[in-house]
Design a protein around this motif. Structure first.
Motif, mmCIF file in Angstrom:
data_model
loop_
_atom_site.group_PDB
_atom_site.id
_atom_site.type_symbol
_atom_site.label_atom_id
_atom_site.label_comp_id
_atom_site.label_asym_id
_atom_site.label_seq_id
_atom_site.Cartn_x
_atom_site.Cartn_y
_atom_site.Cartn_z
ATOM 1 N N PHE A 188 0.629 -1.155 -0.067
ATOM 2 C CA PHE A 188 -0.041 -0.041 -0.129
ATOM 3 C C PHE A 188 0.719 1.254 0.129
ATOM 4 C CE2 PHE A 188 -2.173 -3.290 2.265
ATOM 5 C CZ PHE A 188 -3.648 -3.303 1.743
ATOM 6 N N GLU A 189 0.248 2.375 -0.320
ATOM 7 C CA GLU A 189 1.096 3.419 -0.145
ATOM 8 C C GLU A 189 1.205 3.840 1.509
ATOM 9 O OE1 GLU A 189 -1.574 6.730 -1.722
ATOM 10 O OE2 GLU A 189 -1.669 5.915 -3.529
ATOM 11 N N GLY A 190 2.095 4.334 1.917
ATOM 12 C CA GLY A 190 2.543 4.392 3.401
ATOM 13 C C GLY A 190 3.269 3.413 3.775
ATOM 14 N N TYR A 191 3.377 2.423 2.896
ATOM 15 C CA TYR A 191 4.081 0.955 3.295
ATOM 16 C C TYR A 191 5.281 1.090 4.070
ATOM 17 C CZ TYR A 191 7.350 -2.698 2.644
ATOM 18 O OH TYR A 191 8.510 -3.778 3.004
ATOM 19 N N GLU A 192 6.212 2.478 3.723
ATOM 20 C CA GLU A 192 7.488 2.354 4.215
ATOM 21 C C GLU A 192 7.488 3.132 5.693
ATOM 22 O OE1 GLU A 192 6.279 3.870 1.302
ATOM 23 O OE2 GLU A 192 7.689 3.012 -0.073
ATOM 24 N N ALA A 193 6.495 3.471 6.190
ATOM 25 C CA ALA A 193 6.549 3.674 7.612
ATOM 26 C C ALA A 193 6.220 2.417 8.530
ATOM 27 C CB ALA A 193 5.299 4.915 7.701
ATOM 28 N N LEU A 194 5.565 1.289 7.776
ATOM 29 C CA LEU A 194 5.281 0.073 8.588
ATOM 30 C C LEU A 194 6.318 -0.558 9.229
ATOM 31 C CD1 LEU A 194 2.075 -0.833 6.551
ATOM 32 C CD2 LEU A 194 2.115 0.677 8.608
ATOM 33 N N PRO A 195 7.259 -0.773 8.567
ATOM 34 C CA PRO A 195 8.319 -1.248 9.147
ATOM 35 C C PRO A 195 8.935 -0.558 10.431
ATOM 36 C CG PRO A 195 8.746 -1.544 6.836
ATOM 37 C CD PRO A 195 7.528 -0.517 7.070
ATOM 38 N N ASP A 196 9.107 0.750 10.402
ATOM 39 C CA ASP A 196 9.465 1.377 11.448
ATOM 40 C C ASP A 196 8.535 1.322 12.753
ATOM 41 O OD1 ASP A 196 11.531 2.523 10.260
ATOM 42 O OD2 ASP A 196 10.715 4.096 9.400
ATOM 43 N N THR A 197 6.984 1.259 12.401
ATOM 44 C CA THR A 197 6.231 1.188 13.285
ATOM 45 C C THR A 197 6.320 -0.290 14.045
ATOM 46 O OG1 THR A 197 4.725 2.466 12.229
ATOM 47 C CG2 THR A 197 3.532 0.692 13.824
ATOM 48 N N PHE A 198 6.577 -1.473 13.271
ATOM 49 C CA PHE A 198 6.979 -2.657 13.911
ATOM 50 C C PHE A 198 8.185 -2.571 14.682
ATOM 51 C CE2 PHE A 198 8.900 -6.765 13.961
ATOM 52 C CZ PHE A 198 7.919 -7.731 14.293
ATOM 53 N N SER A 199 9.317 -2.011 14.273
ATOM 54 C CA SER A 199 10.539 -2.052 15.067
ATOM 55 C C SER A 199 10.325 -1.239 16.406
ATOM 56 C CB SER A 199 11.505 -1.224 14.056
ATOM 57 O OG SER A 199 11.731 -2.520 12.855
ATOM 58 N N SER A 200 9.899 -0.163 16.309
ATOM 59 C CA SER A 200 9.734 0.936 17.453
ATOM 60 C C SER A 200 8.847 -0.094 18.422
ATOM 61 C CB SER A 200 9.275 2.134 16.988
ATOM 62 O OG SER A 200 7.964 1.849 16.612
ATOM 63 N N THR A 201 7.826 -0.747 18.042
ATOM 64 C CA THR A 201 6.967 -1.479 19.011
ATOM 65 C C THR A 201 7.519 -2.355 19.558
ATOM 66 O OG1 THR A 201 4.857 -0.546 17.649
ATOM 67 C CG2 THR A 201 4.426 -2.419 19.216
ATOM 68 N N PHE A 202 8.222 -3.276 18.656
ATOM 69 C CA PHE A 202 8.876 -4.377 19.204
ATOM 70 C C PHE A 202 10.098 -4.015 20.256
ATOM 71 C CE2 PHE A 202 12.134 -7.828 18.812
ATOM 72 C CZ PHE A 202 11.326 -9.076 19.126
ATOM 73 N N GLN A 203 10.745 -2.757 19.934
ATOM 74 C CA GLN A 203 11.822 -2.569 21.068
ATOM 75 C C GLN A 203 11.057 -2.024 22.207
ATOM 76 O OE1 GLN A 203 13.864 -0.065 17.885
ATOM 77 N NE2 GLN A 203 15.782 -0.771 18.699
ATOM 78 N N ASP A 204 9.995 -1.390 22.148
ATOM 79 C CA ASP A 204 9.313 -0.943 23.265
ATOM 80 C C ASP A 204 8.946 -2.081 24.137
ATOM 81 O OD1 ASP A 204 10.005 1.615 22.469
ATOM 82 O OD2 ASP A 204 7.783 1.905 21.617
ATOM 83 N N GLN A 205 8.435 -3.189 23.425
ATOM 84 C CA GLN A 205 7.998 -4.088 24.158
ATOM 85 C C GLN A 205 8.966 -5.057 24.756
ATOM 86 O OE1 GLN A 205 4.294 -5.204 24.506
ATOM 87 N NE2 GLN A 205 3.990 -3.021 24.099
ATOM 88 N N VAL A 206 10.029 -5.246 24.194
ATOM 89 C CA VAL A 206 11.291 -6.372 24.439
ATOM 90 C C VAL A 206 12.101 -5.481 25.317
ATOM 91 C CG1 VAL A 206 13.299 -7.578 23.660
ATOM 92 C CG2 VAL A 206 11.032 -7.600 22.538
ATOM 93 N N GLY A 207 12.541 -4.407 25.068
ATOM 94 C CA GLY A 207 13.315 -3.561 25.760
ATOM 95 C C GLY A 207 14.722 -4.090 25.577
ATOM 96 N N ASN A 208 15.846 -2.875 25.793
ATOM 97 C CA ASN A 208 17.257 -3.388 26.016
ATOM 98 C C ASN A 208 17.692 -4.150 24.592
ATOM 99 O OD1 ASN A 208 17.381 -2.346 28.756
ATOM 100 N ND2 ASN A 208 16.615 -4.435 29.384
ATOM 101 N N LEU A 209 17.404 -3.548 23.591
ATOM 102 C CA LEU A 209 17.859 -4.308 22.525
ATOM 103 C C LEU A 209 18.800 -2.933 21.746
ATOM 104 C CD1 LEU A 209 14.821 -6.063 20.539
ATOM 105 C CD2 LEU A 209 16.886 -7.229 21.696
ATOM 106 N N SER A 210 19.770 -3.725 21.166
ATOM 107 C CA SER A 210 20.882 -2.843 20.671
ATOM 108 C C SER A 210 20.591 -2.692 19.298
ATOM 109 C CB SER A 210 22.252 -3.269 21.019
ATOM 110 O OG SER A 210 22.615 -4.582 20.233
#
Length: 272
Positions: A188-210
């Motif tokens: 879709f249009e706006g696709y490029e923002a979705l990987p960043d959404t996944f990564s930021s949420t995953f990092q927030d949930q897991v924490g302490n990932l370099s």
């Protein structure tokens, strides 16, 4: 003499259950019953059919509708502002879904990891030989990152995470679970923002990932994509998988590889 072979009930049943077969059950269809052959065993009680035991699994059904039905129900333009918001919400929920797997790693011994190393290295080297030149640099980077890749936790994965596998509660517009069905993929249009959404949420949930850990996780994703789309289907009880080629037979999978690995900034591909 008849040109047709004699009918065999055992063969017919074996063909019917050659992979898995699932049905809904219960007064409110709140259960899923799945049938699997012994070669596809999970863990449960068995019944016997023909020469091979048939394993029967009863599980609670995930409530909601598939993401595909969710989209079709509302009939909004796929690139509307509302759908932009929904897709970001969905991607955040998907990240939380995979966080559960990451935080419950499987215990494996060194022999298991070494076997993975041999298998993955062999597969990647075969793809390096068979896939077009445009993929070679990516494959070499994966081979060079094998040590870092194998140092990651052994998390369970979902092998067919597509729009018919994802269940939503329409009233909450939120992910409720994942199934295993078949469907396609669309960018879709706006696709490029979705990987960043996944990564930021995953990092927030897991924490302490370099940053290095996130880079290795991305490498693992690429290795998984190459082994999934770079080969014909890996199905139990079927012929061994072989590498695809840039021809009519491999065209469908090649579009996936091109779009996710080579043309990541291009949104023109649409696979149905």
């Amino acid at each position: 003499m008849s040109a047709y072979s004699e009918y065999s009930l055992n063969i017919a049943i074996a063909e019917f259950f050659s992979q898995t077969y699932s049905i809904y059950a219960g007064p409110e269809f709140e259960f899923v019953i799945q049938f699997r052959l012994k070669s596809l065993i999970l863990e449960s009680e068995t019944v016997t059919h023909g020469k091979e035991p048939l394993f029967v699994y009863i599980m609670n059904r995930i409530q909601g509708i598939s993401y595909l039905d969710f989209v079709l129900t509302d009939c909004f333009s796929e690139n509307s502002d509302k759908n932009f918001i929904w897709r970001k919400t969905l991607m955040s929920d998907v990240a939380r879904f995979f966080t559960l797997s990451w935080e419950a790693p499987q215990e494996v011994n060194s022999d298991y990891r070494e076997n993975l190393r041999r298998t993955y290295t062999k597969d990647l080297q075969l793809l390096l030989h068979c896939l077009p030149q445009r993929f070679h640099q990516i494959i070499r980077k994966c081979l060079d990152s094998m040590d870092a890749f194998l140092s990651l936790p052994m998390a369970l994965l979902h092998r067919d995470f597509a729009i018919c596998d994802i269940m939503n509660l329409h009233s909450l517009q939120a992910l409720t679970g994942a199934l295993h069905l078949k469907n396609g993929w669309r960018r879709f249009e706006g696709y490029e923002a979705l990987p960043d959404t996944f990564s930021s949420t995953f990092q927030d949930q897991v924490g302490n990932l370099s940053a290095e850990s996130m880079k290795t996780i991305n490498t693992a994703r690429i290795i998984g994509l190459l082994r999934s789309r770079g080969f014909t289907k890996r199905v139990v009880n079927m012929r061994p998988a072989t590498s695809i080629r840039d021809d009519e037979t491999g065209r469908y999978n090649m579009i996936y590889l091109d779009s996710f690995l080579v043309n990541q900034t291009h949104s023109g591909y649409k696979v149905r």
